[in-house]
Design a protein around this motif. Structure first.
Motif, short mmCIF file in Angstrom:
data_model
loop_
_atom_site.label_atom_id
_atom_site.label_comp_id
_atom_site.label_asym_id
_atom_site.label_seq_id
_atom_site.Cartn_x
_atom_site.Cartn_y
_atom_site.Cartn_z
N VAL A 93 0.86 -1.18 0.00
CA VAL A 93 0.00 0.00 0.00
C VAL A 93 0.90 1.23 0.00
O VAL A 93 1.83 1.33 0.80
CB VAL A 93 -0.94 0.04 1.23
CG1 VAL A 93 -1.79 1.31 1.21
CG2 VAL A 93 -1.82 -1.20 1.26
N VAL A 94 0.62 2.17 -0.91
CA VAL A 94 1.36 3.43 -0.97
C VAL A 94 0.35 4.57 -0.84
O VAL A 94 -0.64 4.61 -1.57
CB VAL A 94 2.14 3.58 -2.29
CG1 VAL A 94 2.92 4.90 -2.28
CG2 VAL A 94 3.07 2.41 -2.50
N ARG A 95 0.61 5.48 0.07
CA ARG A 95 -0.22 6.68 0.21
C ARG A 95 0.68 7.91 0.23
O ARG A 95 1.89 7.80 0.45
CB ARG A 95 -1.09 6.61 1.46
CG ARG A 95 -0.35 6.39 2.76
CD ARG A 95 -1.30 6.16 3.92
NE ARG A 95 -0.59 5.88 5.16
CZ ARG A 95 -0.14 6.81 5.99
NH1 ARG A 95 -0.35 8.10 5.72
NH2 ARG A 95 0.50 6.48 7.09
N ALA A 118 -1.79 3.94 -4.07
CA ALA A 118 -1.82 2.66 -4.78
C ALA A 118 -1.97 1.49 -3.83
O ALA A 118 -1.55 1.55 -2.68
CB ALA A 118 -0.54 2.48 -5.61
N LEU A 119 -2.58 0.43 -4.35
CA LEU A 119 -2.71 -0.84 -3.63
C LEU A 119 -2.44 -1.97 -4.60
O LEU A 119 -3.05 -2.05 -5.67
CB LEU A 119 -4.11 -1.00 -3.03
CG LEU A 119 -4.49 -2.41 -2.54
CD1 LEU A 119 -3.62 -2.81 -1.36
CD2 LEU A 119 -5.96 -2.48 -2.17
N ILE A 120 -1.47 -2.82 -4.25
CA ILE A 120 -1.21 -4.05 -5.01
C ILE A 120 -1.46 -5.20 -4.04
O ILE A 120 -0.80 -5.30 -3.01
CB ILE A 120 0.22 -4.11 -5.55
CG1 ILE A 120 0.51 -2.88 -6.42
CG2 ILE A 120 0.44 -5.39 -6.36
CD1 ILE A 120 1.95 -2.80 -6.90
N ALA A 146 -4.96 -1.30 -7.75
CA ALA A 146 -5.87 -0.16 -7.67
C ALA A 146 -5.03 1.09 -7.43
O ALA A 146 -4.33 1.19 -6.42
CB ALA A 146 -6.88 -0.35 -6.55
N VAL A 147 -5.06 2.02 -8.39
CA VAL A 147 -4.25 3.24 -8.32
C VAL A 147 -5.16 4.44 -8.55
O VAL A 147 -6.00 4.43 -9.46
CB VAL A 147 -3.12 3.23 -9.36
CG1 VAL A 147 -2.31 4.53 -9.28
CG2 VAL A 147 -2.21 2.03 -9.16
N THR A 148 -4.97 5.47 -7.76
CA THR A 148 -5.63 6.76 -7.97
C THR A 148 -4.53 7.80 -8.14
O THR A 148 -3.61 7.89 -7.31
CB THR A 148 -6.52 7.14 -6.77
OG1 THR A 148 -7.52 6.14 -6.60
CG2 THR A 148 -7.20 8.48 -7.03
N ALA A 149 -4.60 8.58 -9.24
CA ALA A 149 -3.53 9.52 -9.54
C ALA A 149 -4.09 10.81 -10.13
O ALA A 149 -5.20 10.85 -10.65
CB ALA A 149 -2.53 8.89 -10.51
#
Length: 296
Positions: A213-215, A230-232, A246-249
């Motif tokens: 998880v990246v925030r 992002a979530l892998i 799942a990525v939001t950019a």
């Protein structure tokens, strides 16, 4: 290589000391071959240890060790220095210093030898992230039938990274020895992955064997930048099915020529000028099939 044992006993005290010089780790491999989760090790170690036992009391110990020309699962390290002590099942890491030819990692914390629980704080400076390629290769699907197929799952990565905590206490390793979780803030400079290049990439990362998880992610692409989260998920089963993504950019002032170059599109004879900015973009799917979705 040389190992010296000394013992001393009194009425209510037993003492044991150990001194080891120039111990070759690869020659000890047969002794821990059956132990679960022990990595492949080679290198030369100097070690000093003292053990103490009193009636009705747990064992106490003090440990000092230094390793040179160390290799762990194919990963090379310049030197490793360890200072630790233990009481019973609690192993306290006073200080761990790991140096590669350029940077270093320091760590302190506790390991429970009975439950395998971890509580370790660490920080890293000037780490060569290109050196993680051997580790990434170990996650390649085992069903790759030949070297060419395996090569397609590898990718070159370059850059210099710094690891810190989300607060002032440093990054943290928790969970257990067989299922660790790593949490902290990663800042990397001059990052290159294939044709992708960025002056700076940073984000707060929480990673386990199964998910990443990246925030608060930010990618600097002068004069523009990309913010993202992002979530892998499903990394633990990637041999049977691809992980989900799942990525939001959001893109701000991204140079169009630079964007096309990173996408592998050759520049036309007519120069393309301008920049790209977007609203929120969502990417969902798997690592083999990602779809783009923009909110209505």
């Amino acid at each position: 290589q040389k190992v010296i044992f000394k013992t001393h006993t009194q009425r209510d005290l037993a003492l044991l000391s150990l001194e080891g010089r120039d111990i070759l780790l690869e020659k000890l491999a047969p002794y821990w071959a059956e132990v679960k989760s022990v990595p492949s090790l080679s290198g030369t170690v100097q070690v000093s240890a003292n053990f103490q036992k009193r009636p009705q009391a747990p064992w106490k110990s003090l440990l000092s060790a230094q390793a040179s020309k160390l290799q762990v699962n194919g990963q090379n390290f310049h030197t490793i220095h360890l200072e630790a002590d233990s009481i019973g099942e609690r192993f306290h890491l006073q200080n761990l210093l790991i140096e590669d030819p350029r940077g270093f990692v320091t760590a302190q914390g506790d390991i429970n030898s009975k439950t395998h629980e971890l509580d370790i704080r660490f920080a890293g400076d000037e780490l060569d992230i290109g050196s993680i390629n051997p580790i990434l290769s170990s996650f390649n699907p085992k069903n790759g039938s030949n070297d060419k197929e395996r090569e397609r799952t590898d990718f070159p990565i370059e850059g210099i990274a710094y690891l810190r905590g989300d607060a002032d206490m440093g990054a943290r390793i928790s969970g257990t020895w067989d299922n660790p979780t790593v949490a902290g803030r990663l800042t990397a400079f001059n990052v290159r992955v294939g044709k992708f290049e960025s002056e700076r990439v940073e984000g707060v990362v929480n990673a386990s064997r199964d998910r990443v998880v990246v925030r608060q992610g930010n990618v600097l692409l002068t004069p523009g930048f990309i913010t993202f989260s992002a979530l892998i998920d499903g990394l633990g089963n990637m041999e049977s099915k691809p992980p989900t993504v799942a990525v939001t950019a959001q893109v701000e002032k991204m140079n169009l020529n630079r964007l096309l170059t990173m996408a592998g599109v050759q520049a036309s004879r007519t120069p393309l000028t301008g920049s790209l900015s977007t609203g929120e973009i969502s990417l969902t799917g798997t690592t083999k099939d990602v779809q783009t979705r923009t909110p209505a």
